[in-house]
Design a protein around this motif. Structure first.
Motif, PDB file in Angstrom:
ATOM      1  N   ASP A 150       5.107  -9.276  -2.520  1.00 18.87           N
ATOM      2  CA  ASP A 150       4.452  -8.469  -1.487  1.00 18.87           C
ATOM      3  C   ASP A 150       5.320  -7.261  -1.106  1.00 18.87           C
ATOM      4  O   ASP A 150       4.797  -6.158  -0.858  1.00 18.87           O
ATOM      5  CB  ASP A 150       4.180  -9.320  -0.247  1.00 18.87           C
ATOM      6  CG  ASP A 150       3.054 -10.332  -0.481  1.00 18.87           C
ATOM      7  OD1 ASP A 150       2.333 -10.165  -1.494  1.00 18.87           O
ATOM      8  OD2 ASP A 150       2.922 -11.261   0.333  1.00 18.87           O
ATOM      9  N   LEU A 151       6.627  -7.468  -1.066  1.00 19.99           N
ATOM     10  CA  LEU A 151       7.528  -6.363  -0.734  1.00 19.99           C
ATOM     11  C   LEU A 151       7.485  -5.274  -1.804  1.00 19.99           C
ATOM     12  O   LEU A 151       7.403  -4.077  -1.489  1.00 19.99           O
ATOM     13  CB  LEU A 151       8.956  -6.893  -0.556  1.00 19.99           C
ATOM     14  CG  LEU A 151      10.046  -5.826  -0.321  1.00 19.99           C
ATOM     15  CD1 LEU A 151       9.740  -5.005   0.933  1.00 19.99           C
ATOM     16  CD2 LEU A 151      11.427  -6.481  -0.220  1.00 19.99           C
ATOM     17  N   ASP A 210       4.021  -1.356   6.756  1.00 20.26           N
ATOM     18  CA  ASP A 210       3.797  -2.456   5.812  1.00 20.26           C
ATOM     19  C   ASP A 210       5.078  -2.769   5.043  1.00 20.26           C
ATOM     20  O   ASP A 210       5.389  -3.959   4.798  1.00 20.26           O
ATOM     21  CB  ASP A 210       2.682  -2.097   4.836  1.00 20.26           C
ATOM     22  CG  ASP A 210       1.314  -2.084   5.503  1.00 20.26           C
ATOM     23  OD1 ASP A 210       1.195  -2.625   6.621  1.00 20.26           O
ATOM     24  OD2 ASP A 210       0.370  -1.527   4.904  1.00 20.26           O
ATOM     25  N   ALA A 262       7.064  -6.280   5.212  1.00 15.49           N
ATOM     26  CA  ALA A 262       7.312  -7.032   3.985  1.00 15.49           C
ATOM     27  C   ALA A 262       8.798  -7.306   3.806  1.00 15.49           C
ATOM     28  O   ALA A 262       9.192  -8.369   3.305  1.00 15.49           O
ATOM     29  CB  ALA A 262       6.759  -6.270   2.782  1.00 15.49           C
ATOM     30  N   GLU A 266       9.607 -10.216   6.160  1.00 14.10           N
ATOM     31  CA  GLU A 266       9.065 -11.478   5.656  1.00 14.10           C
ATOM     32  C   GLU A 266       9.861 -11.979   4.460  1.00 14.10           C
ATOM     33  O   GLU A 266      10.122 -13.175   4.314  1.00 14.10           O
ATOM     34  CB  GLU A 266       7.592 -11.306   5.273  1.00 14.10           C
ATOM     35  CG  GLU A 266       6.920 -12.557   4.751  1.00 14.10           C
ATOM     36  CD  GLU A 266       6.942 -13.706   5.745  1.00 14.10           C
ATOM     37  OE1 GLU A 266       6.926 -14.871   5.301  1.00 14.10           O
ATOM     38  OE2 GLU A 266       7.005 -13.449   6.985  1.00 14.10           O
ATOM     39  N   SER A 267      10.277 -11.046   3.589  1.00  8.95           N
ATOM     40  CA  SER A 267      11.061 -11.442   2.423  1.00  8.95           C
ATOM     41  C   SER A 267      12.411 -11.998   2.850  1.00  8.95           C
ATOM     42  O   SER A 267      12.876 -13.023   2.319  1.00  8.95           O
ATOM     43  CB  SER A 267      11.249 -10.256   1.485  1.00  8.95           C
ATOM     44  OG  SER A 267      12.059 -10.592   0.383  1.00  8.95           O
ATOM     45  N   ALA A 321       6.794 -13.650  -1.349  1.00 10.41           N
ATOM     46  CA  ALA A 321       7.259 -12.653  -0.377  1.00 10.41           C
ATOM     47  C   ALA A 321       7.905 -11.461  -1.081  1.00 10.41           C
ATOM     48  O   ALA A 321       7.725 -10.298  -0.681  1.00 10.41           O
ATOM     49  CB  ALA A 321       8.244 -13.294   0.595  1.00 10.41           C
TER      50      ALA A 321
END
Length: 517
Positions: free
Chosen positions: A294-295, A263, A267, A270-271, A291
């Motif tokens: 979420d990270l 995960d 993340a 995605e970031s 993003a």
């Protein structure tokens, strides 16, 4: 004279009879290989006179103990028995030339050079003094390129043997004799009693514990199998804060460790993608902030179980293995898992202690707890040793009496750089409280207990000692105030006091002279 500043710590002079001196000197000459027959001593004993003396004198480095006979003008004297002891280690002087300088009335002078001692610590001289009256004697020891000046004092030279005095000062009946050869052959040391100010004390018992910041119980936060990777860490091994103690291969059914690491990696990707798209003007800034959030959430969840951010765990780290790390630096005091062992989350794996900074938790009896607020420090000993330890400061004083032990805890910091103190050791000691008490103090090593009495052995001459019963006052663990037996500046036996006690039990007549050398 170079080498040291003279400090006259103790000077003892006592007049000897010629007969007693002759008996001791005959034995001394015999032991040194001289030819004087014992009959000469008996003959001289029939004509006893006073006029000789015994001198004990300290400098910064040496103790001089000399016995000299009566002196008659122009008559060679019987041998002087000269004993020199190094104060450091209380060992006899084994080498070095000794000069005896005697200066008398009208400029009279005699200088005698003596080579290395005939026996360790023992020199002899037989001066012939050419004028009656008062003379002054001084020694100089030359050894290793350093000259040590040792004053002796004054002596009297008489016109003839008939002029020698007949009144003899008798030594005190309670003297204990311990010859120089005996002192040199065993551990022996003396110290000066001195005026000190020592706080009053409270006797306590307690234990050595680790402070909260100095003790870590390291438990596993994931379930899995301990993986062997290099030599395992064992009790006694030193570790640094953040060092990996063990590797765990997670085996939980939901594979939470691997999933949470994945995960974080997802993340991160995605970031990074959102940052690029925002820079190209494709997406709004709110998508980038989402993003990033979420990270951070993924990272926090992973680090909460002891996970390390991908990329921060070393080039050779296996991303699928959990690294169990030490939260503090110190020494491993307990290892509770082994390679190949399955562990659940929450299993105690290691105990790490910082052994250089500990606490002495003293338990003050409830009846004495009113004084606990005045604690300034403490000294204590631990089980199995007599070494005295001192505290570095007061950490806290409890506010609640333990209902079971009826004691109040007082925590004191202890520096332990040599690591001789161990967590869990039981200790007994004294808390220092209140205003200091002034008085004559002696080192604690000088005090013996005999039949319920506190006793100190005082050195009153080169080979003469006295037993003194004292009343004990406050102690700081190194020095104890005593009353009723010892004055400031007197020498007390700190090492070898028990041997002096044994000498006091002998049947031989006690004196400060008359012994073989």
């Amino acid at each position: 004279m170079g080498g040291e500043t003279e400090v006259a710590r103790l000077v003892t002079v006592r007049i000897l009879t010629a007969g007693v001196y002759a008996a001791g000197t005959a034995a001394a000459l015999a032991s040194l290989g001289c030819d004087r027959p014992p009959a000469d001593a008996a003959a001289e004993a029939d004509h006893s006179h006073a006029g000789g003396g015994v001198v004990t004198h300290w400098t910064d480095a040496l103790e001089l103990f000399v016995e000299y006979p009566p002196h008659v003008r122009d008559v060679p004297s019987d041998p002087w028995a000269i004993h020199l002891t190094w104060l450091d280690g209380w060992q006899p002087v084994r080498e070095g030339s000794l000069t005896l300088l005697l200066r008398g009335p009208g400029g009279a002078r005699e200088e005698i050079g003596i080579g290395n001692p005939g026996r360790p610590g023992v020199y002899t001289a037989t001066p012939t003094l050419t004028a009656n009256g008062t003379w002054r004697a001084d020694f100089t020891l030359s050894v290793g390129g350093v000259e040590h000046a040792i004053p002796v004092g004054q002596l009297q030279v008489f016109e003839s043997e008939d002029a020698l005095p007949h009144d003899v000062e008798q030594p005190p009946p309670d003297l204990i004799a311990l010859l120089k050869e005996q002192q040199w052959s065993m551990p022996f040391q003396v110290a000066l009693a001195e005026e000190r100010r020592i706080p009053q004390t409270i006797p306590v018992a307690g234990e050595i514990v680790a402070p909260g910041s100095g003790l870590a119980h390291v438990s596993t936060l994931v379930a899995g199998v301990i993986v062997a990777r290099g030599p395992p860490l064992n009790p006694g091994d030193a570790v640094q804060a953040g060092e990996t103690l063990a590797l765990i291969a997670p085996t939980s059914l939901d594979d939470s460790y691997a999933r949470m690491r994945a995960d974080v990696e997802a993340a991160q990707r995605e970031s990074a993608r959102a940052e690029r798209l925002f820079a190209a003007g494709v997406i709004a800034e709110s998508r980038v902030e989402h993003a990033r959030h979420d990270l951070e959430v993924a990272r926090a969840a992973f680090e909460a179980i002891g996970g390390v951010r991908p990329g921060d765990d070393g080039d050779d780290a296996d991303p699928n293995l959990y690294q169990l790390r030490s939260p503090i630096g110190g020494v491993i005091s307990g290892r509770h898992v082994a390679p190949g062992q399955y562990v659940d989350a929450g299993t105690l794996a290691f105990t790490v202690v910082n052994p250089e900074a500990l606490w002495f938790v003293a338990r003050v009896p409830a009846r004495l707890s009113a004084s606990a607020g005045q604690v300034q420090g403490a000294w204590f000993t631990v089980e199995g040793t007599t070494r005295v330890h001192s505290t570095a400061g007061v950490v806290s004083v409890g506010s609640v009496i333990d209902p079971e032990s009826r004691t109040l805890p007082v925590r004191l910091a202890v520096r332990n750089p040599s690591r001789v103190l161990k967590v869990g050791m039981l200790a007994t000691g004294h808390l220092l409280v209140g205003e200091p008490v002034a008085g004559v103090a002696v080192p604690v090593e000088a005090i013996l207990e005999e039949d319920g009495l506190a006793v100190v052995y005082v050195k009153v001459g080169g080979e003469a000692f006295q037993r003194r019963v004292v009343e004990l006052g406050p102690s700081d663990g190194s020095w104890t105030i005593v009353a009723g037996g010892v004055g400031p500046g007197e020498q007390v036996v700190t090492t070898g006091a028990y041997q002096v006690k044994l000498a006091s039990l002998g049947d031989a007549e006690i004196s400060d002279h008359g012994h073989p050398h």
